[in-house]
Design a protein around this motif. Sequence first.
Motif, mmCIF file in Angstrom:
data_model
loop_
_atom_site.group_PDB
_atom_site.id
_atom_site.type_symbol
_atom_site.label_atom_id
_atom_site.label_comp_id
_atom_site.label_asym_id
_atom_site.label_seq_id
_atom_site.Cartn_x
_atom_site.Cartn_y
_atom_site.Cartn_z
ATOM 1 N N ALA A 102 0.835 -1.206 0.000
ATOM 2 C CA ALA A 102 0.000 0.000 0.000
ATOM 3 C C ALA A 102 0.869 1.255 0.000
ATOM 4 O O ALA A 102 0.565 2.227 -0.711
ATOM 5 N N GLU A 103 1.927 1.251 0.768
ATOM 6 C CA GLU A 103 2.813 2.406 0.791
ATOM 7 C C GLU A 103 3.521 2.569 -0.557
ATOM 8 O O GLU A 103 3.747 3.688 -1.017
ATOM 9 N N VAL A 105 2.258 1.953 -3.452
ATOM 10 C CA VAL A 105 1.298 2.611 -4.344
ATOM 11 C C VAL A 105 1.376 4.125 -4.145
ATOM 12 O O VAL A 105 1.408 4.901 -5.108
ATOM 13 N N GLU A 106 1.426 4.578 -2.893
ATOM 14 C CA GLU A 106 1.535 6.015 -2.599
ATOM 15 C C GLU A 106 2.840 6.593 -3.144
ATOM 16 O O GLU A 106 2.842 7.656 -3.766
#
Length: 142
Positions: A102-103, A105-106
């Motif tokens: 998820a990080e 993706v950021e």
Amino acid sequence: MVGGGVAGTVAALTLAEGGARVVLLEARAVAAAASGRNAGFLLTGTAENQDSAIARHGEATAAHLLEVTRRSQRLLRAVVTRESIDCALEWPGSDLIAGDAAEWVEIERGVAPLRAAGVRVAVHAAERRITLADDGAIDPAA
């Protein structure tokens, strides 16, 4: 009056060169507070990835913060060079590494705005990291 960290000492010098009478006051030792805690990192942008900075501050403010840090890097380089300050200044770049998918993706979403601002960014997708080529480091106490 300004503090005795990296930003305060550069600000004091710049103001004095402009004719201002400046008093540098530090509550502790020179470079003992924020300048000492960050180990002398001269990073582009905020401490978070650019996508998170945009989400937190909005696109315009995040872009402004990015430019302020880049301008500060240029100013520090100029002062260190002009004044021949022996402070172990180097520009090896820095890596921003994702802790999870998820990080990543950021971090990846933040690459386009960084590049649009002229930041040199290398993407290492297999390792879930980016390299900000123009980041530096300094010995803040020097």
